[in-house]
Design a protein around this motif. Structure first.
Motif, PDB file in Angstrom:
ATOM      1  N   LEU A  69       0.824  -1.210   0.000  1.00 12.89           N
ATOM      2  CA  LEU A  69       0.000   0.000   0.000  1.00 12.89           C
ATOM      3  C   LEU A  69       0.860   1.263   0.000  1.00 12.89           C
ATOM      4  O   LEU A  69       1.590   1.535   0.946  1.00 12.89           O
ATOM      5  CB  LEU A  69      -0.927   0.013   1.217  1.00 12.89           C
ATOM      6  CG  LEU A  69      -1.929   1.180   1.274  1.00 12.89           C
ATOM      7  CD1 LEU A  69      -2.840   1.173   0.049  1.00 12.89           C
ATOM      8  CD2 LEU A  69      -2.751   1.124   2.554  1.00 12.89           C
ATOM      9  N   PHE A  70       0.797   2.000  -1.089  1.00  9.52           N
ATOM     10  CA  PHE A  70       1.386   3.340  -1.155  1.00  9.52           C
ATOM     11  C   PHE A  70       0.555   4.163  -2.130  1.00  9.52           C
ATOM     12  O   PHE A  70      -0.092   3.627  -3.026  1.00  9.52           O
ATOM     13  CB  PHE A  70       2.865   3.298  -1.569  1.00  9.52           C
ATOM     14  CG  PHE A  70       3.143   2.596  -2.874  1.00  9.52           C
ATOM     15  CD1 PHE A  70       3.009   3.256  -4.091  1.00  9.52           C
ATOM     16  CD2 PHE A  70       3.557   1.268  -2.890  1.00  9.52           C
ATOM     17  CE1 PHE A  70       3.273   2.618  -5.296  1.00  9.52           C
ATOM     18  CE2 PHE A  70       3.825   0.615  -4.086  1.00  9.52           C
ATOM     19  CZ  PHE A  70       3.685   1.290  -5.288  1.00  9.52           C
ATOM     20  N   TYR A  71       0.568   5.481  -1.952  1.00 11.54           N
ATOM     21  CA  TYR A  71      -0.279   6.352  -2.767  1.00 11.54           C
ATOM     22  C   TYR A  71       0.114   7.805  -2.537  1.00 11.54           C
ATOM     23  O   TYR A  71       0.905   8.125  -1.633  1.00 11.54           O
ATOM     24  CB  TYR A  71      -1.758   6.160  -2.406  1.00 11.54           C
ATOM     25  CG  TYR A  71      -2.063   6.403  -0.953  1.00 11.54           C
ATOM     26  CD1 TYR A  71      -2.291   7.691  -0.464  1.00 11.54           C
ATOM     27  CD2 TYR A  71      -2.098   5.339  -0.047  1.00 11.54           C
ATOM     28  CE1 TYR A  71      -2.553   7.917   0.881  1.00 11.54           C
ATOM     29  CE2 TYR A  71      -2.350   5.556   1.296  1.00 11.54           C
ATOM     30  CZ  TYR A  71      -2.579   6.843   1.752  1.00 11.54           C
ATOM     31  OH  TYR A  71      -2.823   7.068   3.080  1.00 11.54           O
ATOM     32  N   VAL A  72      -0.452   8.687  -3.356  1.00  7.22           N
ATOM     33  CA  VAL A  72      -0.353  10.132  -3.134  1.00  7.22           C
ATOM     34  C   VAL A  72      -1.758  10.711  -3.194  1.00  7.22           C
ATOM     35  O   VAL A  72      -2.706  10.034  -3.593  1.00  7.22           O
ATOM     36  CB  VAL A  72       0.546  10.823  -4.192  1.00  7.22           C
ATOM     37  CG1 VAL A  72       1.965  10.301  -4.115  1.00  7.22           C
ATOM     38  CG2 VAL A  72      -0.025  10.646  -5.600  1.00  7.22           C
ATOM     39  N   LYS A  73      -1.864  11.978  -2.785  1.00  9.27           N
ATOM     40  CA  LYS A  73      -3.138  12.688  -2.877  1.00  9.27           C
ATOM     41  C   LYS A  73      -2.992  13.878  -3.823  1.00  9.27           C
ATOM     42  O   LYS A  73      -1.880  14.298  -4.146  1.00  9.27           O
ATOM     43  CB  LYS A  73      -3.595  13.146  -1.490  1.00  9.27           C
ATOM     44  CG  LYS A  73      -3.905  11.986  -0.552  1.00  9.27           C
ATOM     45  CD  LYS A  73      -4.478  12.470   0.776  1.00  9.27           C
ATOM     46  CE  LYS A  73      -4.854  11.290   1.663  1.00  9.27           C
ATOM     47  NZ  LYS A  73      -5.449  11.732   2.945  1.00  9.27           N
ATOM     48  N   ASN A  74      -4.133  14.410  -4.247  1.00  7.17           N
ATOM     49  CA  ASN A  74      -4.120  15.539  -5.183  1.00  7.17           C
ATOM     50  C   ASN A  74      -3.335  16.730  -4.655  1.00  7.17           C
ATOM     51  O   ASN A  74      -2.788  17.520  -5.425  1.00  7.17           O
ATOM     52  CB  ASN A  74      -5.553  15.997  -5.483  1.00  7.17           C
ATOM     53  CG  ASN A  74      -6.206  15.150  -6.555  1.00  7.17           C
ATOM     54  OD1 ASN A  74      -5.526  14.469  -7.315  1.00  7.17           O
ATOM     55  ND2 ASN A  74      -7.523  15.187  -6.618  1.00  7.17           N
ATOM     56  N   ASN A  77       2.672  18.028  -3.732  1.00  5.94           N
ATOM     57  CA  ASN A  77       3.425  18.723  -4.782  1.00  5.94           C
ATOM     58  C   ASN A  77       4.347  17.738  -5.495  1.00  5.94           C
ATOM     59  O   ASN A  77       4.510  16.588  -5.076  1.00  5.94           O
ATOM     60  CB  ASN A  77       4.203  19.916  -4.209  1.00  5.94           C
ATOM     61  CG  ASN A  77       5.250  19.500  -3.188  1.00  5.94           C
ATOM     62  OD1 ASN A  77       6.082  18.625  -3.447  1.00  5.94           O
ATOM     63  ND2 ASN A  77       5.227  20.129  -2.016  1.00  5.94           N
ATOM     64  N   TRP A  78       4.971  18.215  -6.575  1.00  7.84           N
ATOM     65  CA  TRP A  78       5.732  17.294  -7.427  1.00  7.84           C
ATOM     66  C   TRP A  78       6.954  16.713  -6.725  1.00  7.84           C
ATOM     67  O   TRP A  78       7.354  15.571  -7.004  1.00  7.84           O
ATOM     68  CB  TRP A  78       6.118  17.961  -8.742  1.00  7.84           C
ATOM     69  CG  TRP A  78       7.123  19.075  -8.665  1.00  7.84           C
ATOM     70  CD1 TRP A  78       6.870  20.399  -8.540  1.00  7.84           C
ATOM     71  CD2 TRP A  78       8.548  18.952  -8.739  1.00  7.84           C
ATOM     72  NE1 TRP A  78       8.038  21.117  -8.520  1.00  7.84           N
ATOM     73  CE2 TRP A  78       9.085  20.257  -8.648  1.00  7.84           C
ATOM     74  CE3 TRP A  78       9.421  17.876  -8.882  1.00  7.84           C
ATOM     75  CZ2 TRP A  78      10.453  20.508  -8.680  1.00  7.84           C
ATOM     76  CZ3 TRP A  78      10.789  18.122  -8.921  1.00  7.84           C
ATOM     77  CH2 TRP A  78      11.292  19.423  -8.822  1.00  7.84           C
ATOM     78  N   LEU A  79       7.539  17.454  -5.778  1.00  6.73           N
ATOM     79  CA  LEU A  79       8.686  16.910  -5.053  1.00  6.73           C
ATOM     80  C   LEU A  79       8.269  15.756  -4.138  1.00  6.73           C
ATOM     81  O   LEU A  79       8.973  14.747  -4.025  1.00  6.73           O
ATOM     82  CB  LEU A  79       9.361  18.014  -4.232  1.00  6.73           C
ATOM     83  CG  LEU A  79      10.376  18.885  -4.967  1.00  6.73           C
ATOM     84  CD1 LEU A  79      10.868  20.008  -4.066  1.00  6.73           C
ATOM     85  CD2 LEU A  79      11.551  18.051  -5.463  1.00  6.73           C
ATOM     86  N   GLU A  80       7.116  15.907  -3.488  1.00  2.00           N
ATOM     87  CA  GLU A  80       6.604  14.830  -2.642  1.00  2.00           C
ATOM     88  C   GLU A  80       6.284  13.597  -3.476  1.00  2.00           C
ATOM     89  O   GLU A  80       6.594  12.463  -3.087  1.00  2.00           O
ATOM     90  CB  GLU A  80       5.350  15.301  -1.897  1.00  2.00           C
ATOM     91  CG  GLU A  80       5.605  16.376  -0.850  1.00  2.00           C
ATOM     92  CD  GLU A  80       4.325  16.921  -0.254  1.00  2.00           C
ATOM     93  OE1 GLU A  80       4.200  16.917   0.983  1.00  2.00           O
ATOM     94  OE2 GLU A  80       3.447  17.356  -1.025  1.00  2.00           O
ATOM     95  N   VAL A  81       5.667  13.823  -4.635  1.00  2.00           N
ATOM     96  CA  VAL A  81       5.309  12.709  -5.516  1.00  2.00           C
ATOM     97  C   VAL A  81       6.565  12.012  -6.030  1.00  2.00           C
ATOM     98  O   VAL A  81       6.663  10.777  -6.013  1.00  2.00           O
ATOM     99  CB  VAL A  81       4.444  13.206  -6.691  1.00  2.00           C
ATOM    100  CG1 VAL A  81       4.172  12.065  -7.672  1.00  2.00           C
ATOM    101  CG2 VAL A  81       3.126  13.785  -6.180  1.00  2.00           C
ATOM    102  N   GLN A  87      11.013   6.147  -3.448  1.00  2.00           N
ATOM    103  CA  GLN A  87      10.940   5.333  -2.232  1.00  2.00           C
ATOM    104  C   GLN A  87      10.333   3.962  -2.505  1.00  2.00           C
ATOM    105  O   GLN A  87      10.752   2.953  -1.921  1.00  2.00           O
ATOM    106  CB  GLN A  87      10.111   6.076  -1.187  1.00  2.00           C
ATOM    107  CG  GLN A  87       9.954   5.341   0.138  1.00  2.00           C
ATOM    108  CD  GLN A  87       9.117   6.144   1.117  1.00  2.00           C
ATOM    109  OE1 GLN A  87       9.165   7.375   1.143  1.00  2.00           O
ATOM    110  NE2 GLN A  87       8.333   5.462   1.922  1.00  2.00           N
ATOM    111  N   ASN A  88       9.355   3.916  -3.403  1.00  4.61           N
ATOM    112  CA  ASN A  88       8.650   2.664  -3.676  1.00  4.61           C
ATOM    113  C   ASN A  88       9.112   1.982  -4.963  1.00  4.61           C
ATOM    114  O   ASN A  88       8.557   0.942  -5.334  1.00  4.61           O
ATOM    115  CB  ASN A  88       7.144   2.928  -3.740  1.00  4.61           C
ATOM    116  CG  ASN A  88       6.572   3.334  -2.398  1.00  4.61           C
ATOM    117  OD1 ASN A  88       6.400   2.504  -1.516  1.00  4.61           O
ATOM    118  ND2 ASN A  88       6.299   4.624  -2.229  1.00  4.61           N
ATOM    119  N   GLN A  89      10.109   2.567  -5.625  1.00  7.35           N
ATOM    120  CA  GLN A  89      10.704   1.980  -6.829  1.00  7.35           C
ATOM    121  C   GLN A  89       9.623   1.538  -7.820  1.00  7.35           C
ATOM    122  O   GLN A  89       9.567   0.381  -8.252  1.00  7.35           O
ATOM    123  CB  GLN A  89      11.610   0.807  -6.452  1.00  7.35           C
ATOM    124  CG  GLN A  89      12.791   1.218  -5.587  1.00  7.35           C
ATOM    125  CD  GLN A  89      13.728   0.071  -5.295  1.00  7.35           C
ATOM    126  OE1 GLN A  89      13.350  -1.093  -5.323  1.00  7.35           O
ATOM    127  NE2 GLN A  89      14.981   0.388  -5.009  1.00  7.35           N
TER     128      GLN A  89
END
Length: 217
Positions: A69-74, A77-81, A87-89
């Motif tokens: 389980l990994f994900y991003v939210k809307n 920002n692009w650096l976090e994404v 990190q999750n390759q």
């Protein structure tokens, strides 16, 4: 352009009722190393590598323990994404809302294209790499040094770090960079990158020192 302009809704997520054969076909079609698996919400990400030696006739729910389980939210920002991609390759990052509902995904290739269009890469300028003690450097001071020499800082990021020192890569708008280099040295920063202006000043200083020694003989 915003990173959310690159949300992809064409790649369909898998469900627990899909067979591993269907998952394998989807991996091949979408050329991805992870695919999202959803129910009423995001359950996790299935890796292409994890299903190589499994029974393709079985459903994903038989191997639900393999989901990561990994994900991003809307709002990311692009650096976090980009950090979560690394990190999750993975080359596909799912996007969820506050209720963990699947909203689409980002593709690594699209994110890199977004980065290529940022001023850090597209604007003309000089790349300067500086180094300082990890505990003593200050981003606000770095900006102040650049701007006090009439420079325009287009971007900066930490390109290397260890317990003792940190290297920061700067993109500075087109300007004579030697005054900025000398200012950084006065504040105790080491200059890691090489610059022709700096070499010229160093050569002139060496010749001046040699002349002074000659005159003092």
């Amino acid at each position: 352009m915003k990173i959310t302009d690159f949300i992809n809704t064409d790649i369909k997520p898998l469900t627990l009722k899909n067979t591993l054969k269907q998952a394998k076909d989807s991996f091949k079609k979408n050329e991805a190393n992870h695919l999202a698996v959803i129910d009423t919400h995001l359950l996790g990400m299935l890796s292409k590598e994890d299903i190589h030696d499994l029974d393709l006739a079985k459903n994903i729910e038989d191997y639900q323990y393999l989901l990561d389980l990994f994900y991003v939210k809307n709002s990311y920002n692009w650096l976090e994404v980009l950090g979560l991609f690394a990190q999750n390759q993975t080359d596909l990052m799912p996007i969820v809302d506050d209720e963990n509902q699947y909203k689409g995904c980002y593709l690594l290739e699209d994110l890199l294209n977004f980065i290529y269009e940022t001023p850090f890469l597209t604007e003309p300028g000089n790349i300067l790499i500086i180094e300082h003690n990890t505990t003593d450097y200050s981003m606000s001071k770095i900006c102040q040094i650049v701007e006090s020499n009439d420079g325009k800082l287009l971007g900066a990021f930490i390109s290397e770090s260890n317990p003792d020192t940190v290297q920061i890569t700067l993109k500075i708008g087109p300007i004579a960079i030697n005054p900025i280099i000398q200012s950084f040295r006065r504040y105790g920063y080491q200059i890691v990158s090489e610059h022709e202006e700096d070499k010229l000043m160093s050569n002139l200083k060496d010749r001046s020192d040699y002349l002074n020694r000659y005159l003092n003989i």
